[in-house]
Design a protein around this motif. Structure first.
Motif, PDB file in Angstrom:
ATOM      1  N   ASP A 110       0.826  -1.210   0.000  1.00 38.54           N
ATOM      2  CA  ASP A 110       0.000   0.000   0.000  1.00 38.54           C
ATOM      3  C   ASP A 110       0.858   1.257   0.000  1.00 38.54           C
ATOM      4  O   ASP A 110       0.544   2.228  -0.696  1.00 38.54           O
ATOM      5  CB  ASP A 110      -0.935   0.011   1.212  1.00 38.54           C
ATOM      6  CG  ASP A 110      -2.103  -0.953   1.064  1.00 38.54           C
ATOM      7  OD1 ASP A 110      -2.339  -1.400  -0.072  1.00 38.54           O
ATOM      8  OD2 ASP A 110      -2.753  -1.260   2.069  1.00 38.54           O
ATOM      9  N   PHE A 111       1.930   1.260   0.798  1.00 40.13           N
ATOM     10  CA  PHE A 111       2.801   2.430   0.856  1.00 40.13           C
ATOM     11  C   PHE A 111       3.402   2.716  -0.516  1.00 40.13           C
ATOM     12  O   PHE A 111       3.419   3.866  -0.980  1.00 40.13           O
ATOM     13  CB  PHE A 111       3.912   2.218   1.883  1.00 40.13           C
ATOM     14  CG  PHE A 111       4.875   3.367   1.976  1.00 40.13           C
ATOM     15  CD1 PHE A 111       4.623   4.435   2.825  1.00 40.13           C
ATOM     16  CD2 PHE A 111       6.024   3.402   1.192  1.00 40.13           C
ATOM     17  CE1 PHE A 111       5.495   5.515   2.892  1.00 40.13           C
ATOM     18  CE2 PHE A 111       6.900   4.472   1.253  1.00 40.13           C
ATOM     19  CZ  PHE A 111       6.640   5.534   2.109  1.00 40.13           C
ATOM     20  N   LEU A 112       3.916   1.671  -1.182  1.00 36.75           N
ATOM     21  CA  LEU A 112       4.552   1.866  -2.484  1.00 36.75           C
ATOM     22  C   LEU A 112       3.543   2.320  -3.532  1.00 36.75           C
ATOM     23  O   LEU A 112       3.839   3.199  -4.362  1.00 36.75           O
ATOM     24  CB  LEU A 112       5.240   0.580  -2.932  1.00 36.75           C
ATOM     25  CG  LEU A 112       6.467   0.164  -2.100  1.00 36.75           C
ATOM     26  CD1 LEU A 112       6.987  -1.188  -2.548  1.00 36.75           C
ATOM     27  CD2 LEU A 112       7.571   1.209  -2.215  1.00 36.75           C
ATOM     28  N   LYS A 113       2.334   1.758  -3.512  1.00 32.24           N
ATOM     29  CA  LYS A 113       1.315   2.169  -4.481  1.00 32.24           C
ATOM     30  C   LYS A 113       0.938   3.633  -4.279  1.00 32.24           C
ATOM     31  O   LYS A 113       0.827   4.396  -5.248  1.00 32.24           O
ATOM     32  CB  LYS A 113       0.076   1.275  -4.345  1.00 32.24           C
ATOM     33  CG  LYS A 113       0.267  -0.125  -4.907  1.00 32.24           C
ATOM     34  CD  LYS A 113      -0.979  -0.962  -4.719  1.00 32.24           C
ATOM     35  CE  LYS A 113      -0.763  -2.384  -5.254  1.00 32.24           C
ATOM     36  NZ  LYS A 113      -1.955  -3.235  -5.028  1.00 32.24           N
ATOM     37  N   LYS A 114       0.722   4.025  -3.020  1.00 31.70           N
ATOM     38  CA  LYS A 114       0.358   5.416  -2.738  1.00 31.70           C
ATOM     39  C   LYS A 114       1.482   6.360  -3.145  1.00 31.70           C
ATOM     40  O   LYS A 114       1.228   7.437  -3.694  1.00 31.70           O
ATOM     41  CB  LYS A 114       0.031   5.571  -1.254  1.00 31.70           C
ATOM     42  CG  LYS A 114      -1.276   4.930  -0.830  1.00 31.70           C
ATOM     43  CD  LYS A 114      -1.496   5.047   0.673  1.00 31.70           C
ATOM     44  CE  LYS A 114      -2.785   4.342   1.093  1.00 31.70           C
ATOM     45  NZ  LYS A 114      -2.974   4.380   2.567  1.00 31.70           N
ATOM     46  N   PHE A 115       2.720   5.962  -2.883  1.00 33.45           N
ATOM     47  CA  PHE A 115       3.863   6.799  -3.264  1.00 33.45           C
ATOM     48  C   PHE A 115       3.896   6.998  -4.769  1.00 33.45           C
ATOM     49  O   PHE A 115       4.050   8.129  -5.260  1.00 33.45           O
ATOM     50  CB  PHE A 115       5.166   6.145  -2.779  1.00 33.45           C
ATOM     51  CG  PHE A 115       6.399   6.818  -3.295  1.00 33.45           C
ATOM     52  CD1 PHE A 115       6.919   7.944  -2.658  1.00 33.45           C
ATOM     53  CD2 PHE A 115       7.055   6.338  -4.434  1.00 33.45           C
ATOM     54  CE1 PHE A 115       8.064   8.580  -3.147  1.00 33.45           C
ATOM     55  CE2 PHE A 115       8.196   6.968  -4.926  1.00 33.45           C
ATOM     56  CZ  PHE A 115       8.694   8.094  -4.271  1.00 33.45           C
ATOM     57  N   LEU A 116       3.764   5.926  -5.534  1.00 33.29           N
ATOM     58  CA  LEU A 116       3.845   6.027  -6.987  1.00 33.29           C
ATOM     59  C   LEU A 116       2.665   6.817  -7.558  1.00 33.29           C
ATOM     60  O   LEU A 116       2.825   7.570  -8.531  1.00 33.29           O
ATOM     61  CB  LEU A 116       3.924   4.636  -7.604  1.00 33.29           C
ATOM     62  CG  LEU A 116       5.218   3.870  -7.290  1.00 33.29           C
ATOM     63  CD1 LEU A 116       5.107   2.413  -7.724  1.00 33.29           C
ATOM     64  CD2 LEU A 116       6.425   4.520  -7.973  1.00 33.29           C
ATOM     65  N   HIS A 117       1.491   6.665  -6.955  1.00 32.10           N
ATOM     66  CA  HIS A 117       0.338   7.456  -7.387  1.00 32.10           C
ATOM     67  C   HIS A 117       0.566   8.933  -7.083  1.00 32.10           C
ATOM     68  O   HIS A 117       0.279   9.803  -7.918  1.00 32.10           O
ATOM     69  CB  HIS A 117      -0.933   6.971  -6.688  1.00 32.10           C
ATOM     70  CG  HIS A 117      -1.566   5.774  -7.336  1.00 32.10           C
ATOM     71  ND1 HIS A 117      -2.121   5.820  -8.600  1.00 32.10           N
ATOM     72  CD2 HIS A 117      -1.736   4.502  -6.897  1.00 32.10           C
ATOM     73  CE1 HIS A 117      -2.602   4.625  -8.911  1.00 32.10           C
ATOM     74  NE2 HIS A 117      -2.385   3.811  -7.900  1.00 32.10           N
ATOM     75  N   THR A 118       1.081   9.232  -5.906  1.00 33.99           N
ATOM     76  CA  THR A 118       1.301  10.621  -5.497  1.00 33.99           C
ATOM     77  C   THR A 118       2.215  11.354  -6.465  1.00 33.99           C
ATOM     78  O   THR A 118       1.991  12.541  -6.771  1.00 33.99           O
ATOM     79  CB  THR A 118       1.904  10.668  -4.080  1.00 33.99           C
ATOM     80  OG1 THR A 118       0.970  10.086  -3.160  1.00 33.99           O
ATOM     81  CG2 THR A 118       2.195  12.097  -3.646  1.00 33.99           C
ATOM     82  N   TYR A 119       3.228  10.658  -6.964  1.00 36.26           N
ATOM     83  CA  TYR A 119       4.214  11.304  -7.830  1.00 36.26           C
ATOM     84  C   TYR A 119       4.029  10.937  -9.306  1.00 36.26           C
ATOM     85  O   TYR A 119       4.964  11.072 -10.106  1.00 36.26           O
ATOM     86  CB  TYR A 119       5.627  10.968  -7.340  1.00 36.26           C
ATOM     87  CG  TYR A 119       5.891  11.582  -5.979  1.00 36.26           C
ATOM     88  CD1 TYR A 119       6.228  12.930  -5.848  1.00 36.26           C
ATOM     89  CD2 TYR A 119       5.743  10.829  -4.817  1.00 36.26           C
ATOM     90  CE1 TYR A 119       6.422  13.510  -4.608  1.00 36.26           C
ATOM     91  CE2 TYR A 119       5.944  11.401  -3.559  1.00 36.26           C
ATOM     92  CZ  TYR A 119       6.282  12.739  -3.470  1.00 36.26           C
ATOM     93  OH  TYR A 119       6.470  13.315  -2.230  1.00 36.26           O
ATOM     94  N   ASN A 120       2.804  10.490  -9.656  1.00 37.85           N
ATOM     95  CA  ASN A 120       2.445  10.206 -11.050  1.00 37.85           C
ATOM     96  C   ASN A 120       3.424   9.242 -11.723  1.00 37.85           C
ATOM     97  O   ASN A 120       3.879   9.467 -12.847  1.00 37.85           O
ATOM     98  CB  ASN A 120       2.359  11.514 -11.854  1.00 37.85           C
ATOM     99  CG  ASN A 120       1.283  12.446 -11.341  1.00 37.85           C
ATOM    100  OD1 ASN A 120       0.168  12.011 -11.080  1.00 37.85           O
ATOM    101  ND2 ASN A 120       1.617  13.717 -11.181  1.00 37.85           N
TER     102      ASN A 120
END
Length: 287
Positions: free
Chosen positions: A99-109
């Motif tokens: 979840d952390f990695l997915k949210k990070f990648l979504h946050t920074y497009n």
């Protein structure tokens, strides 16, 4: 015995940073080397500070030493340390959830719909900024700080941003995307590869990249049987072969077949075959 990172009890010279729900990091200091098989329960980034960390595979060994960092996907690894005379093995490990990695990648497009497969681990040299981050992060161990969970979440984001700003950006990005957006692993491959490891159904689901409910549904569809029942049947059948064709102790056979609890193994063996392991072996000897 299969050790589990990062949920296992820490060793004498280990320190852990964690919240009520998840571990963030672990500092490891060891004066003697050892080799062990570990289940890495979360994706892990390891900074080697002193000594060498070795990952052992069937045909090769990969080494990370001081000045390197090693990123490992969740999985089972055989690892050891090499400790030069006069120093200790010292490492900083940081843990990342899906979840952390997915949210990070979504946050920074940085999302993708075509994540290519990547190896289970990545070893790259550190940079001056990464070394500075490592030393700053070590200062948080043993501290009581208001809002520490939020601070540590931001520090993990900072680390990923530093990696993506460094000379190995494309390798790191592909590695992160394969974790976050890669296809779930084939169930047959996961189950047969780890059949005799003492893993729970929940842990097998996590290794496959599925939720527990999805894993049970996909398993039932493939094998027409609930996972726990099918796995126990396969383990017990192998245990029976070992009982009848080797001189190994019952406890040794149980461990070899993925049963860490010997009384539990004896109980379900009797339920399956109507006799205890020792009695089954005796009957075979008489025949």
């Amino acid at each position: 015995m299969l050790s589990r990172f990062p949920t296992l009890a820490t060793e004498k010279n280990d320190n852990v940073l964690q919240s009520a729900t998840m571990p963030f990091a672990r500092y490891k200091l060891a004066a003697t080397a050892h080799k062990a098989t570990n289940f890495i329960t979360e994706h892990t980034l390891l900074f080697v500070i002193q000594g060498h960390k070795l990952l052992h595979f069937e045909d090769f060994t990969h080494t990370a030493e001081g000045g390197h960092l090693m990123f490992m996907k969740r999985g089972i690894y055989t690892m050891s340390e090499y400790i030069p005379e006069g120093v200790a093995y010292e490492a900083l490990l940081l843990f990342f959830t899906d979840d952390f990695l997915k949210k990070f990648l979504h946050t920074y497009n940085l999302t993708t719909t075509q994540a290519a497969p990547t190896p289970s681990h990545l070893i790259i040299p550190t940079t001056e900024l990464l070394d500075s981050f490592k030393m700053q992060f070590l200062d948080y161990f043993g501290k009581t700080v208001e809002g520490l969970d939020t601070i540590l979440q931001l520090k993990l984001q900072e680390l990923l941003l530093l990696l993506l700003a460094g000379p190995h950006k494309q390798q790191v990005l592909a590695f992160l995307q394969s974790i976050a957006f890669g296809q779930p692993l084939d169930i047959d491959y996961i189950v047969r590869t780890h059949l005799f490891q003492p893993l729970s159904v929940e842990e097998l689901a996590k290794l496959s990249g599925r939720s527990l409910a999805s894993f049970k549904r996909d398993f039932q569809h493939k094998y027409n049987c609930p996972p726990k029942k099918w796995i126990n049947e396969q383990r017990l059948a192998h245990a029976r072969v070992l009982l009848q064709h080797t001189d190994k102790q019952v406890s040794e056979i149980a461990m070899e077949c993925g049963f860490e609890n010997i009384p539990h193994f004896i109980r379900i063996f009797k339920q399956e075959y109507g006799t205890t392991p020792n009695s089954d072996r005796a009957k075979k000897a008489i025949v």
